[in-house]
Scaffold this active site. Structure first.
Site, PDB file in Angstrom:
ATOM      1  N   ASP A 142      39.042  33.520  38.410  1.00 64.26           N
ATOM      2  CA  ASP A 142      39.043  34.076  37.209  1.00 64.26           C
ATOM      3  C   ASP A 142      37.746  34.332  36.941  1.00 64.26           C
ATOM      4  O   ASP A 142      37.052  33.026  36.664  1.00 64.26           O
ATOM      5  CB  ASP A 142      39.812  33.486  36.261  1.00 64.26           C
ATOM      6  CG  ASP A 142      39.971  34.361  34.727  1.00 64.26           C
ATOM      7  OD1 ASP A 142      39.157  35.055  34.524  1.00 64.26           O
ATOM      8  OD2 ASP A 142      40.886  34.103  34.016  1.00 64.26           O
ATOM      9  N   THR A 217      43.602  37.823  51.553  1.00 63.22           N
ATOM     10  CA  THR A 217      44.362  37.656  50.259  1.00 63.22           C
ATOM     11  C   THR A 217      44.626  39.036  49.741  1.00 63.22           C
ATOM     12  O   THR A 217      44.040  40.121  49.899  1.00 63.22           O
ATOM     13  CB  THR A 217      43.427  36.653  49.190  1.00 63.22           C
ATOM     14  OG1 THR A 217      42.205  37.864  48.895  1.00 63.22           O
ATOM     15  CG2 THR A 217      42.784  35.525  49.717  1.00 63.22           C
TER      16      THR A 217
END
EC number: 2.1.1.33
Length: 278
Positions: A142, A217
């Site tokens: 984040d 990912t």
């Protein structure tokens, strides 16, 4: 008037990106179990077929998301135990189901990976002993763009000291982001920490984990779809800060396009950019 009986709706399986927040607030208090120390956590429930081997987890994916890297690590390091650590409950549930299905479909495989719901910024040392890990990953964390929330970033001087504690001497730390400002933040913190040094360029270029951190990912593939750019680096845990090479010329690996996941080198598709030491 005639009423028609409605059939009960089937429960839908959790899917990536489906009504799940991209990130969770690590500063919030969440009600979930965490061990008081590494010795009190029972790893056999995570790796039932490995219970008799007395192996310890050596690889951790912090903020593992939907488990893309974790599943790739299972094949790359079949003799090592890897764990994903994630804060979001529904995402952890999804990864658990994903691993269970893989274990059912491929009997005897994917027994070396698992996922735990926890707040790694608070409880990581509660799971791992000093010098236990050989590799740790921070993939697309984040960004916490606002200056007031920078303290929530997964990389900071204090947290790096905790990571250094659980990493073995010579262990590797990998990080990547599609946000250049965040990448530079992480890079500077790693570079300036006395217990980390950047891995030599030729070693990093041929590291078999590099194609995985770039493309395995879900977040990495999403960046590929929009032709986005990724910045990444590899650092090594050192034991003697006095032997840190202060003349080392730091560099950044970038990926403007997808790296072939079957190769172990990034030279054909990733650009190496010099980063001048400040």
């Amino acid at each position: 008037m005639v009423y028609q009986k409605q059939e009960p709706k089937k429960k839908k399986a959790i899917k990536p990106y489906h009504r799940i927040k991209a990130h969770a607030n690590p500063a919030s208090d969440y009600n979930f179990y965490y061990p008081t120390g590494p010795e009190s956590y029972d790893w056999t429930k995570n790796y039932p077929q490995q219970a008799m081997n007395e192996k310890k987890v050596e690889i951790a994916d912090v903020g593992c998301g939907y488990g893309g890297l974790l599943i790739s690590l299972s094949s790359l390091f079949p003799e090592r135990l890897s764990v994903g650590m994630e804060l979001r409950d529904k995402v952890v549930q999804y990864v658990e189901e994903r691993i269970d299905k893989l274990r059912e479909k491929h009997v005897g495989q994917f027994q070396n990976i698992s996922v735990i719901r926890t707040n790694a910024m608070k409880y990581l040392p509660n799971y791992f002993e000093k010098g236990q890990l050989q590799k740790i990953f921070f993939l697309f964390p984040d960004p916490h763009f606002k200056k007031a929330t920078h303290k929530r970033r997964i990389i900071s001087p204090t947290l790096l000291s905790e990571y250094a504690y659980i990493l073995a001497p010579g262990a590797y730390a990998y990080f990547i982001s599609d946000v250049e400002e965040l990448y530079l933040w992480m890079f500077e913190h790693f570079k300036n920490h006395p217990l980390f040094e950047q891995v030599e360029r030729d070693i990093a270029e041929n590291d078999s984990c590099i194609p995985l951190i770039v493309n395995s990912t879900e977040e990495g593939r999403k960046v590929n779809r929009i032709d986005g750019k990724k910045w990444f680096a590899v650092f090594r845990r050192i034991t003697d800060p006095s032997k840190k090479d202060l003349t080392f010329k730091n560099y950044t690996l970038t990926s403007p396009k997808e790296i072939d996941s079957t190769t172990t080198t990034t030279t054909s598709t990733a650009t190496i950019t010099e980063v001048e030491s400040k």
